[in-house]
Scaffold this motif. Structure first.
Motif, PDB file in Angstrom:
ATOM      1  N   HIS A 498       1.212  -1.655  -0.241  1.00  0.00           N
ATOM      2  CA  HIS A 498      -0.392  -0.195   0.126  1.00  0.00           C
ATOM      3  C   HIS A 498       0.725   1.486  -0.048  1.00  0.00           C
ATOM      4  O   HIS A 498       1.771   1.298   0.891  1.00  0.00           O
ATOM      5  N   VAL A 499       0.587   1.898  -0.385  1.00  0.00           N
ATOM      6  CA  VAL A 499       1.479   3.430  -1.152  1.00  0.00           C
ATOM      7  C   VAL A 499       0.709   4.605  -1.482  1.00  0.00           C
ATOM      8  O   VAL A 499      -0.438   4.000  -2.306  1.00  0.00           O
ATOM      9  N   LYS A 500       1.210   5.289  -0.941  1.00  0.00           N
ATOM     10  CA  LYS A 500       0.134   7.070  -1.747  1.00  0.00           C
ATOM     11  C   LYS A 500       0.996   7.682  -0.882  1.00  0.00           C
ATOM     12  O   LYS A 500       1.359   7.769   0.243  1.00  0.00           O
ATOM     13  N   GLN A 501       0.876   8.795  -1.880  1.00  0.00           N
ATOM     14  CA  GLN A 501       1.321   9.854  -1.624  1.00  0.00           C
ATOM     15  C   GLN A 501       1.093  10.687  -2.988  1.00  0.00           C
ATOM     16  O   GLN A 501       0.865  11.195  -3.822  1.00  0.00           O
ATOM     17  N   ASP A 502       0.241  11.903  -1.655  1.00  0.00           N
ATOM     18  CA  ASP A 502      -0.478  13.148  -2.446  1.00  0.00           C
ATOM     19  C   ASP A 502      -0.197  14.802  -1.498  1.00  0.00           C
ATOM     20  O   ASP A 502      -0.792  15.294  -1.789  1.00  0.00           O
ATOM     21  N   GLY A 503       0.929  14.550  -1.754  1.00  0.00           N
ATOM     22  CA  GLY A 503       1.139  15.403  -0.761  1.00  0.00           C
ATOM     23  C   GLY A 503       1.754  15.220   0.334  1.00  0.00           C
ATOM     24  O   GLY A 503       0.511  14.820   1.107  1.00  0.00           O
ATOM     25  N   GLY A 504       3.110  15.648   0.983  1.00  0.00           N
ATOM     26  CA  GLY A 504       3.094  16.237   2.996  1.00  0.00           C
ATOM     27  C   GLY A 504       3.170  14.793   3.240  1.00  0.00           C
ATOM     28  O   GLY A 504       3.812  13.639   2.224  1.00  0.00           O
ATOM     29  N   ALA A 505       3.266  14.198   4.452  1.00  0.00           N
ATOM     30  CA  ALA A 505       3.365  12.751   5.000  1.00  0.00           C
ATOM     31  C   ALA A 505       2.333  11.438   3.427  1.00  0.00           C
ATOM     32  O   ALA A 505       1.348  11.660   3.564  1.00  0.00           O
ATOM     33  N   GLY A 506       2.868  10.545   3.063  1.00  0.00           N
ATOM     34  CA  GLY A 506       2.498   9.772   2.447  1.00  0.00           C
ATOM     35  C   GLY A 506       2.211   8.478   3.422  1.00  0.00           C
ATOM     36  O   GLY A 506       2.398   8.357   4.951  1.00  0.00           O
ATOM     37  N   GLN A 507       1.551   7.415   3.384  1.00  0.00           N
ATOM     38  CA  GLN A 507       1.300   5.718   3.522  1.00  0.00           C
ATOM     39  C   GLN A 507       1.712   4.915   2.607  1.00  0.00           C
ATOM     40  O   GLN A 507       2.380   4.836   1.691  1.00  0.00           O
ATOM     41  N   PHE A 508       3.225   4.002   4.033  1.00  0.00           N
ATOM     42  CA  PHE A 508       3.510   2.914   3.152  1.00  0.00           C
ATOM     43  C   PHE A 508       3.054   1.734   3.848  1.00  0.00           C
ATOM     44  O   PHE A 508       3.884   2.008   5.130  1.00  0.00           O
ATOM     45  N   ALA A 509       2.960   0.595   3.329  1.00  0.00           N
ATOM     46  CA  ALA A 509       2.272  -0.629   3.724  1.00  0.00           C
ATOM     47  C   ALA A 509       3.153  -1.798   2.726  1.00  0.00           C
ATOM     48  O   ALA A 509       2.431  -1.704   2.359  1.00  0.00           O
ATOM     49  N   GLN A 510       3.538  -2.248   3.320  1.00  0.00           N
ATOM     50  CA  GLN A 510       4.021  -3.995   3.109  1.00  0.00           C
ATOM     51  C   GLN A 510       3.381  -4.999   3.761  1.00  0.00           C
ATOM     52  O   GLN A 510       4.112  -5.160   5.344  1.00  0.00           O
ATOM     53  N   VAL A 511       2.837  -6.041   3.061  1.00  0.00           N
ATOM     54  CA  VAL A 511       2.634  -7.213   4.019  1.00  0.00           C
ATOM     55  C   VAL A 511       2.016  -8.455   2.721  1.00  0.00           C
ATOM     56  O   VAL A 511       2.262  -7.802   1.635  1.00  0.00           O
TER      57      VAL A 511
END
Length: 691
Positions: A498-511
């Motif tokens: 799960h990768v989300k980058q839309d400005g500012g702090a993003g989100q990253f997680a891999q399972v």
């Protein structure tokens, strides 16, 4: 002889009789009630069921359908006695009305068809009366019908209900020629002419004299076998006198050791006066029954049938009318006056009695007060329900309420117009308030409003009542069963990033997830999550977030959006980012990752099943087994119990809709069944998905 009623509140308690009329549907109990009212002078015109003119079947649905649906209370007077009478329904779908009525009655008249004898519902109401210890008389009705036979009807009572029938009359004439009876106690003939009210008394017809003496002898012998005083007199004099017989019959009836049997033809007004005389002579008055028992602060207390004792009453029926809410009560002790305040222990509230009414089915007469032994309706009570105790505020007591039957049939109801949803909720709440055997609930999974009751006719009447009382137009359908989805074959090593980058702090997680089916049989419920991550690739707080995300994903499965159950999920590995990883990111990864994994699994649809216990007569076992098989039922046990067979089977819940009606038709109303949840099982032919 017709007499004008004298319904005064100061009638001595010993001169009060509270009784019900019990019977199988169409045995003639409503006609018996109508003739009692006419004979006692309470009404001045004979009401007929087929004309829709009866007093007790006053509801429009009762008149349209020609059956009694709601228990109706009436009062009349006979020979200086006040009789409070409740005409009860005979259809099995309304057995709860009978149950609540029997809870407050001191005696009953069981009506039997002279041709059919004991019928299926006759057995049911008789057993209900047995449970409540209510003394009974038996009235064999319709002696003027073709095929009527008193002796055969009495034998069916003896073998089907197992009391000691004590026949006190001999019919004069048979079938259409039935004109009267011989009173075996006083050895006299009572003959009715067509169109007349009141019997003509005379000597026993010569052609029946020998038979009357023989039957009198049989009655004396039967009573002597059951009653010690009668036995002593019989041994000394080889006979039992009439006063001793009457006293013995009274004691045997009130003790439940025998049942006095009379006969007649209510439709032609024949046999009603002797029946009323028997009610007065044999059935108990309020002082003759044990004092009512209740509890207060965990201690048992009794209240005698005494107008001077603290007030205690039991509400057994609630009815919303155009003129207000009526609460029908049986007063066990004390006195209540208009304007009094009473306590309702179950609610912790007090209520003010605005009015007291003497009930005459759909009509009412105001009273200033009512005393112990009375059955009346109270106006002004907002919180009392069927089964509530009413008592003196300074002498609290809780009486045992009538047991409410468990519903067995359900339908989904909804307002046809969305703007009527609120009105429907109010109407359903009023229905459940009036009839405790109706249960209204909202299914949290399907979103449907489900109405449950004792039979399809019961529910049909309830829905029709909403329409007739000015409620909204209602759509009725079978409730949808709540399916589940489960895993038959899982997947291993599914990687989801799960990768989300839309400005500012993003989100990253891999399972990395393994999904496996449950350890037990398909249909095993539950969800198991565990982590085997090593080396700190996924911190512990993120593991909890992954589990929460997986639980979120279980709400909707890929087969049809049903909840997913019965699977094991293992988090085997993962990866994080120094800045962009968070609990939110790993929860999202867990939710979306499990959804992706489920799309790669082999899934199966589960349906809810119920464990059904069916009790049926032995002669109906074959048909019931065939019907269970047709409903995809799997019989797991079969035992014999007292002439009946008890079958246990696992049946899909969706196949049980309408089963109550089918079982009754296959067993002539003698079959009964109970259900309890049995979990889930794979639906036959259900779609599965393997990708």
């Amino acid at each position: 002889m017709r007499t004008e009623p004298h319904l005064t509140f100061d009638t001595p308690l010993a001169a009060v009789r509270n009784l019900g009329i019990l019977a199988h549907v169409d045995a003639g109990k409503t006609t018996v009630t109508e003739r009692i009212l006419y004979t006692t002078g309470t009404t001045h015109k004979r009401g007929e069921v087929h004309d829709g003119t009866t007093v007790t079947d006053f509801d429009p649905q009762e008149r349209d359908r020609g059956i009694t649906i709601f228990a109706a209370a009436v009062s009349c007077a006979w020979d200086g006695h006040r009789i409070n009478l409740i005409d009860t329904p005979g259809h099995v779908d309304f057995a709860d009305e009978v149950e609540r009525s029997l809870r407050v009655l001191d005696g009953a008249v069981a009506v039997f068809d002279a041709v059919a004898g004991v019928e299926p519902q006759s057995e049911s109401v008789w057993r209900q009366a047995d449970r409540h210890g209510v003394p009974r008389l038996a009235f064999v009705n319709k002696m003027d019908r073709a095929g009527a036979d008193l002796d055969r009807a009495v034998e069916s009572i003896r073998h089907g209900l197992h009391p000691a029938p004590l026949v006190v009359q001999l019919p004069i004439g048979a079938e259409d020629a039935f004109t009267g009876v011989v009173d075996l106690l006083r050895m006299r003939a009572l003959v009715w002419a067509d169109g007349d009210v009141g019997a003509t008394q005379g000597p026993v017809p010569p052609e029946l004299a020998d038979e009357a003496r023989r039957r009198r002898r049989l009655l004396e012998e039967a009573v002597a076998e059951l009653h010690p005083t009668a036995m002593e007199e019989f041994c000394q004099h080889s006979a039992v006198s009439t006063p001793t017989l009457v006293a013995a019959l009274r004691e045997l009836t009130r003790g439940g050791d025998g049942v006095v049997v009379l006969c007649g033809a209510a439709y032609r007004n024949r046999g009603i006066e002797p029946l009323l005389d028997a009610v007065v002579a044999y059935l108990p008055a309020p002082p003759d029954v044990p004092a009512v028992r209740g509890t207060h602060d965990g201690t048992r207390q009794t209240r005698p049938a005494d107008p001077e004792a603290p007030f205690a009453a039991l509400a057994f029926k609630v009815n919303a009318t155009a003129t207000g809410r009526l609460t029908y009560v049986r007063i066990y002790s004390g006195t209540i006056e208009k304007g009094d305040t009473v306590g309702v222990p179950g609610t912790g509230r007090t209520e003010r009695v605005a009015r007291i009414l003497r009930v005459m089915a759909g009509r009412h007469a105001p009273l200033d007060r009512a005393v112990a032994g009375d059955i009346v309706a109270l106006v002004g009570l907002r919180h009392a329900r069927a089964g509530s105790t009413l008592c003196a505020v300074d002498a609290p007591l809780v009486l045992e309420p009538p047991a409410a039957a468990d519903p067995v049939v359900s339908v989904a109801v909804e307002a046809r117009r969305s703007t009527d949803t609120g009105r429907l909720a109010v109407a359903l709440a009023r229905l459940a308030d009036e009839d405790p055997s109706l249960v209204v609930r909202a299914d949290p999974e399907t979103g449907q409003t489900v109405l449950s009751g004792l039979g399809e006719l019961h529910l049909e009447v309830a829905v029709e009542k909403i329409r007739r009382d000015g409620g909204p137009d209602v759509a009725v359908g079978r409730p949808r069963v709540a399916h589940r989805e489960t895993v038959l074959r899982g997947v291993s090593g599914l990687v989801f990033r799960h990768v989300k980058q839309d400005g500012g702090a993003g989100q990253f997680a891999q399972v990395v997830l393994d999904v496996a089916p449950p350890a037990g049989e398909p249909g095993t419920l539950g969800f198991e999550f565990r982590s085997t991550v090593a080396g700190g690739h996924v911190p512990r707080e993120y593991v909890r977030a992954v589990e929460a995300g997986c639980r979120d994903a279980l709400a909707e499965g890929p087969l049809g959006g049903h909840p997913v159950t019965g699977l094991r999920v293992t988090l085997t590995d993962g990866a994080t980012h120094v800045k962009d990883s968070s609990e939110t990111a790993f929860r999202t990864a867990g939710r979306l990752g499990l959804r992706a994994a489920l799309r790669g699994c082999a899934l199966v649809l589960l349906e809810p099943v119920a464990e059904v216990t069916v009790t049926v007569p032995e002669d109906a076992v074959g048909g019931v087994l065939g019907d269970l098989a047709a409903r995809r039922g799997r019989v797991t046990a079969a035992t014999a119990r007292g002439g009946a067979a008890v079958l246990t089977a696992t049946v899909p819940l969706a196949e049980l809709f309408g089963y109550a009606t089918r079982l009754r038709s296959r067993t002539q109303g003698r079959g009964a069944f109970t259900t309890r949840p049995g979990g889930y099982a794979p639906a036959p032919g259900a779609p599965d998905r393997a990708r």
